[in-house]
Design an enzyme around this catalytic site. Structure first.
Site, mmCIF file in Angstrom:
data_model
loop_
_atom_site.group_PDB
_atom_site.id
_atom_site.type_symbol
_atom_site.label_atom_id
_atom_site.label_comp_id
_atom_site.label_asym_id
_atom_site.label_seq_id
_atom_site.Cartn_x
_atom_site.Cartn_y
_atom_site.Cartn_z
ATOM 1 N N ARG A 187 -3.399 35.840 -48.275
ATOM 2 C CA ARG A 187 -3.423 35.910 -46.615
ATOM 3 C C ARG A 187 -2.355 34.940 -46.302
ATOM 4 O O ARG A 187 -1.886 34.267 -47.103
ATOM 5 C CB ARG A 187 -4.722 35.375 -46.152
ATOM 6 C CG ARG A 187 -5.930 36.289 -46.476
ATOM 7 C CD ARG A 187 -7.260 35.470 -46.079
ATOM 8 N NE ARG A 187 -8.322 36.328 -46.418
ATOM 9 C CZ ARG A 187 -9.616 35.759 -46.882
ATOM 10 N NH1 ARG A 187 -9.952 34.549 -46.733
ATOM 11 N NH2 ARG A 187 -10.637 36.476 -47.304
ATOM 12 N N ARG A 280 -11.713 35.249 -37.450
ATOM 13 C CA ARG A 280 -10.928 34.771 -38.617
ATOM 14 C C ARG A 280 -9.668 35.331 -38.445
ATOM 15 O O ARG A 280 -8.410 35.087 -38.969
ATOM 16 C CB ARG A 280 -11.448 34.617 -39.896
ATOM 17 C CG ARG A 280 -10.672 33.820 -41.124
ATOM 18 C CD ARG A 280 -11.741 33.600 -42.366
ATOM 19 N NE ARG A 280 -11.735 34.968 -43.082
ATOM 20 C CZ ARG A 280 -12.334 35.269 -44.073
ATOM 21 N NH1 ARG A 280 -13.179 33.895 -44.433
ATOM 22 N NH2 ARG A 280 -12.564 36.410 -44.762
ATOM 23 N N ARG A 291 -16.558 44.348 -46.056
ATOM 24 C CA ARG A 291 -17.453 42.911 -46.334
ATOM 25 C C ARG A 291 -18.733 42.933 -45.702
ATOM 26 O O ARG A 291 -19.457 42.232 -46.182
ATOM 27 C CB ARG A 291 -16.591 41.928 -45.880
ATOM 28 C CG ARG A 291 -15.169 41.418 -46.821
ATOM 29 C CD ARG A 291 -14.047 40.868 -46.163
ATOM 30 N NE ARG A 291 -13.143 40.753 -47.029
ATOM 31 C CZ ARG A 291 -12.902 39.766 -47.942
ATOM 32 N NH1 ARG A 291 -13.451 38.766 -47.774
ATOM 33 N NH2 ARG A 291 -11.976 40.068 -49.116
#
Ligand SMILES: Nc1nc2c(ncn2[C@@H]2O[C@H](COP(=O)(O)OP(=O)(O)O)[C@@H](O)[C@H]2O)c(=O)[nH]1
Ligand SMILES: Nc1ncnc2c1ncn2[C@@H]1O[C@H](COP(=O)(O)OP(=O)(O)O)[C@@H](O)[C@H]1O
Length: 414
Positions: A187, A280, A291
């Site tokens: 990320r 996030r 997820r």
């Protein structure tokens, strides 16, 4: 008591485990004419029984070891096993017993500079039988008797990383993070070697085959795994290891020889979990949905698997963090300040070492030992565990103050 005299010992060839047989002395002298540079500052012959071990010089990027074995007709290049020390600017060596030589590297930090050359331990004898050659094995001396590792699991977005960061920030000298390997892409803010070791699937699969991983699992379509090394480097530093791994990984660790405590973190609701994941902002829509689908199964497995010792409910972050600290025994009385100890100090080039019973005294350059000062460091050998081919753990390094018993003993003996 055995005192390493530094250079004079190298040139004068001192025999430390009783008198060396005459033939060893002869052979050692022959070593001069055979090109073994016994006068070199960085070569140390250490005699144990009927053999002499010449440690020094560089070989394949590590310190070279040669064995003088009269029964084999002279000098032998042994098979050298274990994790080897890098070449250094010099070292001091002292036999600890019939099977081990302690080697202290000069010019390095004490955290990296304590090594054990095993010449006749159970491991070395076994390997000698298997390989049919002369064998010696290195093992690095590390603190490493930290408390049980902590495994933290829970669905993506529940706050595991946030809680771990808070713990590491408040107790930097107490906890160390096990840096996992993963095949997923980094990320934005993630750094290789800090958050993860980002790796190619083929490389990771080969390392798994080679036994380098404690556990691994396929999570959200990527491969994740904890290498044996990732956990060991944390333990080497005497820190308590924290593992952020999924439920499958936690199950594997439960089944492994690593004794750990297992914590599962739950969200207040699936809606809140989704909110956190979206806020996030690190995943694509498709990844978020994957997820969330997996989260349901993880929650069920977490609760019913019997793997976890503790469950944390992460609604209010501060409250959850306080609960985490409580179950790790970090109540209000624990200070985050590191204990004063000589860990991290540098070892100079002109150090000398002495052995008294189960203790080693390193004199960092003060020739007048009787005026003991901060220059003296003690190593307690009585707490050592493990050994080649892995680490020798339980190294207890401490500063010697001038009025300590160790020094009184030393003064009487010297
Ligand atoms: N089994 C295993 N799971 C891991 C490891 N490292 C991370 N994970 C898990 O992989 C999942 C995904 O991690 P990550 O991609 O960082 O996403 P995040 O959980 O949303 O922060 C999480 O459940 C982690 O706990 C590992 O070494 N082994
Ligand atoms: N108790 C909480 N309340 C609100 N937001 C939280 C809470 N705990 C964590 N978060 C936020 O949720 C997001 C996911 O947390 P993170 O630690 O990355 O989860 P994980 O590592 O479990 O995937 C982050 O943006 C974090 O700041």
């Amino acid at each position: 008591m055995y005192v390493d005299q530094g250079e004079s010992r190298v040139c004068g060839i001192e025999f430390s485990m009783g008198e060396a047989p005459a033939f060893i002395e002869d052979d050692l002298q022959k070593g001069f004419s055979n090109g073994f540079d016994l006068k070199s500052k960085d070569s140390t012959p250490t005699v144990i029984g009927n053999k002499a071990y010449l440690i020094g010089g560089a070989d394949d990027e590590s310190i070279r070891v040669q064995v003088l074995d009269h029964s084999r007709g002279g000098w032998v290049n042994p098979t050298v096993l274990g994790t080897k020390p890098k070449p250094c600017k010099g070292h001091s060596a002292v036999p600890l017993n019939e099977g081990q030589i302690l080697v202290i590297q000069k010019g390095s930090s004490i955290d990296d500079g304590v090594w054990f050359l095993e010449v006749d331990t159970q491991y070395v004898r076994e390997q000698r039988k298997i390989l049919g050659t002369e064998v010696v094995a290195w093992s690095k001396g590390v603190k490493g008797n930290a408390e049980k590792p902590v495994v933290i699991s829970g669905p993506s977005g529940v706050g595991k990383g946030t809680l771990i960061s808070m713990l590491m920030k408040e107790f930097p000298s107490m906890f160390g993070f096990s840096v996992s390997h993963t095949t997923r892409a980094p990320r934005n803010m993630e750094m290789d070697g800090i958050h993860y070791h980002f790796t190619e699937r083929s490389v990771m699969e080969k390392d798994i085959k080679d036994g380098k991983f404690l556990e691994f699992a396929s999570v959200h379509g990527n491969l994740y795994g904890t290498s044996v090394e990732a956990v060991e480097v944390v333990a080497d530093a005497g820190k308590r290891c924290i593992l952020d791994i999924d439920v499958q990984g936690a199950r594997s660790v439960r089944a492994s020889s690593l004794e750990a405590i297992f914590i599962f973190v739950s969200p207040p609701s699936m809606e809140e979990l989704e909110k956190r994941l979206r806020a996030r902002g690190t995943e694509t829509e498709e990844q978020i949905l994957k997820r969330l689908r997996n989260a349901q199964a993880e929650m069920e497995q977490g609760k019913s698997s019997g793997i976890f010792d503790h469950f944390l409910y992460n609604d209010n972050l501060e409250e959850c963090y306080e609960n985490l600290k409580e179950l790790l025994g970090l109540d209000g009385n624990v200070t985050a300040a590191p204990k004063s100890s000589p860990y991290g100090v540098d070892l100079p080039l002109d150090l000398s070492i002495s052995k008294i019973d189960q203790k080693i005294i390193i004199n960092r350059g003060n020739p007048e030992l009787k005026t003991a000062t901060k220059d003296l460091i003690g190593l307690d050998l009585s707490t050592l565990k493990g050994g080649a081919p892995r680490r020798t753990r339980g190294l207890n390094v401490y500063a010697i103050d001038s009025f300590s018993d160790e020094l009184n003993g030393f003064n009487q003996l010297s």
